[in-house]
Design a protein around this motif. Structure first.
Motif, PDB file in Angstrom:
ATOM      1  N   TYR A 242       0.833  -1.199   0.000  1.00 32.22           N
ATOM      2  CA  TYR A 242       0.000   0.000   0.000  1.00 32.22           C
ATOM      3  C   TYR A 242       0.877   1.263   0.000  1.00 32.22           C
ATOM      4  O   TYR A 242       0.596   2.234  -0.714  1.00 32.22           O
ATOM      5  CB  TYR A 242      -0.901  -0.032   1.228  1.00 32.22           C
ATOM      6  CG  TYR A 242      -1.785   1.178   1.432  1.00 32.22           C
ATOM      7  CD1 TYR A 242      -2.899   1.405   0.639  1.00 32.22           C
ATOM      8  CD2 TYR A 242      -1.511   2.096   2.447  1.00 32.22           C
ATOM      9  CE1 TYR A 242      -3.724   2.501   0.837  1.00 32.22           C
ATOM     10  CE2 TYR A 242      -2.322   3.204   2.666  1.00 32.22           C
ATOM     11  CZ  TYR A 242      -3.427   3.399   1.849  1.00 32.22           C
ATOM     12  OH  TYR A 242      -4.239   4.492   2.053  1.00 32.22           O
ATOM     13  N   PHE A 296     -10.434   0.597   9.685  1.00 32.49           N
ATOM     14  CA  PHE A 296     -10.457   0.081   8.310  1.00 32.49           C
ATOM     15  C   PHE A 296     -11.489   0.837   7.469  1.00 32.49           C
ATOM     16  O   PHE A 296     -11.289   1.050   6.263  1.00 32.49           O
ATOM     17  CB  PHE A 296     -10.767  -1.411   8.300  1.00 32.49           C
ATOM     18  CG  PHE A 296      -9.598  -2.283   8.687  1.00 32.49           C
ATOM     19  CD1 PHE A 296      -8.312  -1.970   8.290  1.00 32.49           C
ATOM     20  CD2 PHE A 296      -9.790  -3.433   9.442  1.00 32.49           C
ATOM     21  CE1 PHE A 296      -7.234  -2.763   8.635  1.00 32.49           C
ATOM     22  CE2 PHE A 296      -8.721  -4.246   9.791  1.00 32.49           C
ATOM     23  CZ  PHE A 296      -7.442  -3.913   9.388  1.00 32.49           C
ATOM     24  N   GLY A 297     -12.584   1.250   8.109  1.00 34.38           N
ATOM     25  CA  GLY A 297     -13.585   2.022   7.375  1.00 34.38           C
ATOM     26  C   GLY A 297     -13.026   3.349   6.886  1.00 34.38           C
ATOM     27  O   GLY A 297     -13.268   3.764   5.751  1.00 34.38           O
ATOM     28  N   SER A 300     -10.717   2.787   3.982  1.00 38.06           N
ATOM     29  CA  SER A 300     -11.432   2.459   2.744  1.00 38.06           C
ATOM     30  C   SER A 300     -11.943   3.700   2.033  1.00 38.06           C
ATOM     31  O   SER A 300     -12.262   3.657   0.835  1.00 38.06           O
ATOM     32  CB  SER A 300     -12.611   1.515   3.047  1.00 38.06           C
ATOM     33  OG  SER A 300     -13.656   2.203   3.714  1.00 38.06           O
ATOM     34  N   THR A 366      -7.862 -11.531  -1.274  1.00 33.73           N
ATOM     35  CA  THR A 366      -7.358 -10.159  -1.292  1.00 33.73           C
ATOM     36  C   THR A 366      -6.408  -9.917  -2.452  1.00 33.73           C
ATOM     37  O   THR A 366      -6.349  -8.802  -2.987  1.00 33.73           O
ATOM     38  CB  THR A 366      -6.663  -9.822   0.037  1.00 33.73           C
ATOM     39  OG1 THR A 366      -5.596 -10.758   0.279  1.00 33.73           O
ATOM     40  CG2 THR A 366      -7.652  -9.884   1.194  1.00 33.73           C
ATOM     41  N   HIS A 379      -6.945  -0.993  -3.244  1.00 30.49           N
ATOM     42  CA  HIS A 379      -6.650  -0.953  -1.806  1.00 30.49           C
ATOM     43  C   HIS A 379      -7.849  -0.443  -1.010  1.00 30.49           C
ATOM     44  O   HIS A 379      -8.087  -0.905   0.120  1.00 30.49           O
ATOM     45  CB  HIS A 379      -5.422  -0.083  -1.551  1.00 30.49           C
ATOM     46  CG  HIS A 379      -4.135  -0.755  -1.923  1.00 30.49           C
ATOM     47  ND1 HIS A 379      -3.498  -1.646  -1.087  1.00 30.49           N
ATOM     48  CD2 HIS A 379      -3.374  -0.686  -3.050  1.00 30.49           C
ATOM     49  CE1 HIS A 379      -2.395  -2.090  -1.665  1.00 30.49           C
ATOM     50  NE2 HIS A 379      -2.292  -1.527  -2.854  1.00 30.49           N
ATOM     51  N   ARG A 380      -8.632   0.476  -1.566  1.00 31.55           N
ATOM     52  CA  ARG A 380      -9.843   0.927  -0.854  1.00 31.55           C
ATOM     53  C   ARG A 380     -10.847  -0.218  -0.740  1.00 31.55           C
ATOM     54  O   ARG A 380     -11.475  -0.397   0.307  1.00 31.55           O
ATOM     55  CB  ARG A 380     -10.455   2.135  -1.573  1.00 31.55           C
ATOM     56  CG  ARG A 380      -9.665   3.423  -1.361  1.00 31.55           C
ATOM     57  CD  ARG A 380     -10.498   4.656  -1.700  1.00 31.55           C
ATOM     58  NE  ARG A 380     -10.824   4.695  -3.128  1.00 31.55           N
ATOM     59  CZ  ARG A 380     -10.063   5.285  -4.038  1.00 31.55           C
ATOM     60  NH1 ARG A 380      -8.920   5.869  -3.686  1.00 31.55           N
ATOM     61  NH2 ARG A 380     -10.428   5.292  -5.307  1.00 31.55           N
ATOM     62  N   ASN A 381     -10.997  -0.999  -1.801  1.00 30.22           N
ATOM     63  CA  ASN A 381     -11.890  -2.169  -1.743  1.00 30.22           C
ATOM     64  C   ASN A 381     -11.388  -3.185  -0.717  1.00 30.22           C
ATOM     65  O   ASN A 381     -12.168  -3.831  -0.014  1.00 30.22           O
ATOM     66  CB  ASN A 381     -11.989  -2.824  -3.116  1.00 30.22           C
ATOM     67  CG  ASN A 381     -12.677  -1.945  -4.130  1.00 30.22           C
ATOM     68  OD1 ASN A 381     -13.451  -1.050  -3.772  1.00 30.22           O
ATOM     69  ND2 ASN A 381     -12.393  -2.168  -5.407  1.00 30.22           N
ATOM     70  N   TYR A 382     -10.085  -3.310  -0.647  1.00 33.08           N
ATOM     71  CA  TYR A 382      -9.445  -4.221   0.296  1.00 33.08           C
ATOM     72  C   TYR A 382      -9.754  -3.830   1.739  1.00 33.08           C
ATOM     73  O   TYR A 382     -10.141  -4.677   2.567  1.00 33.08           O
ATOM     74  CB  TYR A 382      -7.945  -4.183   0.016  1.00 33.08           C
ATOM     75  CG  TYR A 382      -7.042  -4.877   1.000  1.00 33.08           C
ATOM     76  CD1 TYR A 382      -6.963  -6.262   1.056  1.00 33.08           C
ATOM     77  CD2 TYR A 382      -6.225  -4.134   1.856  1.00 33.08           C
ATOM     78  CE1 TYR A 382      -6.100  -6.894   1.946  1.00 33.08           C
ATOM     79  CE2 TYR A 382      -5.364  -4.748   2.736  1.00 33.08           C
ATOM     80  CZ  TYR A 382      -5.312  -6.136   2.778  1.00 33.08           C
ATOM     81  OH  TYR A 382      -4.461  -6.751   3.659  1.00 33.08           O
ATOM     82  N   PHE A 383      -9.645  -2.549   2.062  1.00 35.85           N
ATOM     83  CA  PHE A 383      -9.934  -2.092   3.420  1.00 35.85           C
ATOM     84  C   PHE A 383     -11.428  -2.189   3.741  1.00 35.85           C
ATOM     85  O   PHE A 383     -11.805  -2.438   4.892  1.00 35.85           O
ATOM     86  CB  PHE A 383      -9.432  -0.660   3.612  1.00 35.85           C
ATOM     87  CG  PHE A 383      -7.935  -0.559   3.716  1.00 35.85           C
ATOM     88  CD1 PHE A 383      -7.244  -1.274   4.688  1.00 35.85           C
ATOM     89  CD2 PHE A 383      -7.211   0.251   2.847  1.00 35.85           C
ATOM     90  CE1 PHE A 383      -5.855  -1.188   4.788  1.00 35.85           C
ATOM     91  CE2 PHE A 383      -5.830   0.349   2.953  1.00 35.85           C
ATOM     92  CZ  PHE A 383      -5.155  -0.384   3.912  1.00 35.85           C
ATOM     93  N   LEU A 384     -12.273  -2.015   2.743  1.00 35.26           N
ATOM     94  CA  LEU A 384     -13.704  -2.190   2.963  1.00 35.26           C
ATOM     95  C   LEU A 384     -14.013  -3.633   3.344  1.00 35.26           C
ATOM     96  O   LEU A 384     -14.818  -3.897   4.257  1.00 35.26           O
ATOM     97  CB  LEU A 384     -14.487  -1.785   1.705  1.00 35.26           C
ATOM     98  CG  LEU A 384     -16.005  -1.912   1.796  1.00 35.26           C
ATOM     99  CD1 LEU A 384     -16.562  -1.010   2.901  1.00 35.26           C
ATOM    100  CD2 LEU A 384     -16.642  -1.562   0.443  1.00 35.26           C
TER     101      LEU A 384
END
Length: 430
Positions: A242, A296-297, A300, A366, A379-384
């Motif tokens: 990241y 994490f939100g 994301s 992932t 990476h945003r989808n990953y944190f979501l």
């Protein structure tokens, strides 16, 4: 405990530290995509899943000294092979081998030894010290590894050639391999053998004990807690990637950022352990899942623009704190749920069999999330995805906390504590 801390971290250094702290370099040297590396980790996860339960049975029967010492030496030997830079297929076989050496003879034995060290009144501290110490060891070796890698690379790491990068990463692998074997020798000579902790007669492990363990609902709930917490822990593996792909760092600076998060681990794990002994592990676990969901939100939603950068960095460390706090106390639930000591290894085998299944599915999922939308969107989808998992963990932990309050001194299967076999005398339990 010092030997347990060293052993407990270095056993996983080769399969995991190399991918967590040096992921961009590993991907370049082996010419892997995130997806292919994820599939290799899935082989490790499958082998580990098959090893957890029989490993738990083994831990209730054989010497901790022999189990831990042998597994460390065998794991270190695999690192020398990885230093030859094998092909993808050979790496998959190596990770399958590591799934056996790091779990079958090691995992349940380490958890059982830690539980015995903590006694009935200090389980949170015992597991907090174990995981916090492991974090300190991880950070120290990561920075030594970074120094080894930087020795082979030019001052501007972005100008490194493939030959320099390969030589540097090989040096990192040899460092971890030698250290793992050396600590295996220490464990063999310094850890106690079976039966050395207490001269009291230990209750016998029977088939009935094992079946009764399977029937306890909080055992399955604890497995769910570990599963969600371990997804969060695995989520930290991609922070160095990241940093390179989204924050624009070079691979050395990204490795340093990832290694710095490991210094949070001793503080988080020990603090959580102390609080767990005071307020119950299940309550601390619920709180940390809530923090993890929020952190994490935020990640994301964050973008690498300058006005977000400080918030991103803060939440990288906040999420690491929550994850390490969870790791520090989720096995303290063994005492809170009144798990009999003579089935500790078996119970650890059961909850680990389920709880650590992210070793199979997390990296492939992932890896595909990141490769489907390269760069910041992936990476945003990953944190979501990680935020959703944290929310699920919060729900399970809240149920365990309510169940423990409702049942009080009784076990969740309706058996009173007094009817359970007790290991050791009063001084041992104190």
């Amino acid at each position: 405990m010092a030997v347990l801390i060293l052993a407990g971290e270095m056993i996983f250094s080769l399969p995991f530290h190399t991918a967590r702290f040096f992921r961009p370099t590993l991907l370049e040297v082996f010419e892997f995509s995130n997806t292919s590396l994820g599939d290799i980790f899935a082989v490790y996860g499958l082998a580990a899943m098959l090893a957890y339960f029989p490993g738990g049975l083994l831990a209730d029967r054989l010497s901790i000294r022999v189990l831990l010492g042998s597994s460390l030496i065998l794991t270190g030997a695999g690192g020398f092979y990885m230093a030859t830079i094998p092909s993808a297929g050979q790496m998959a076989l190596l990770y399958g081998y590591w799934g056996i050496t790091t779990i079958f003879m090691f995992w349940a034995a380490m958890i059982k030894a830690t539980r015995e060290w903590g006694g009935a009144l200090s389980q949170g501290k015992a597991f907090g010290i174990l995981d916090g110490g492991r974090g300190f060891v991880a950070a120290c070796f990561a920075f030594i590894g970074i120094a080894v890698l930087a020795f082979y690379l030019p001052i501007d790491a972005t100008l490194a050639t493939d030959v320099q990068r390969r030589a540097g990463f090989r040096g990192v692998l040899l460092l971890y391999s030698i250290a793992t074997c050396a600590i295996g020798v220490l464990a063999w000579f310094l850890l106690p053998g079976s039966g050395e902790k207490s001269s009291a007669i230990k209750p016998r492990l029977t088939f009935g004990n094992t079946v009764a363990t399977f029937k306890r609902p909080t055992i399955w709930a604890q497995a769910g807690i570990i599963l969600c917490a371990y997804c969060g822990y695995k989520g930290l593996d991609n922070y160095s990637l990241y940093a390179v792909q989204v924050l624009g760092m070079n691979e050395i600076d990204a490795a340093r950022l990832s290694a710095l998060t490991s210094y949070v681990r001793p503080i988080a794990a020990v603090a959580a352990g102390v609080l767990a002994d005071r307020y119950l592990a299940s309550r601390i676990i619920s709180l940390m899942f809530g923090v993890l969901f929020l952190s994490f939100g935020i990640l994301s939603l964050a973008t690498p623009a300058s006005d977000w950068l400080a918030l991103i960095l803060v939440n990288i460390f906040v999420s690491a704190f929550a994850v390490f706090a969870l790791r520090g106390v989720y096995f303290a639930l063994l005492e809170e749920t009144k798990t009999p000591t003579n089935v500790t290894g078996t119970t650890v085998g059961i909850v680990s069999f389920i709880g650590f299944t992210p070793e199979i599915f997390f990296a492939p999922i992932t890896g595909r999330i990141l490769d489907a939308a390269p760069g910041a969107p992936g990476h945003r989808n990953y944190f979501l995805f990680l935020a959703v998992v944290a929310l699920l963990g919060l729900a399970v932990a809240a149920w365990v906390a309510r169940a423990n309050r409702r049942l009080g001194p009784e076990l969740t299967d309706g058996t009173s504590v007094a009817s359970e076999p007790v290991v050791g005398d009063a001084s041992d339990r104190a």
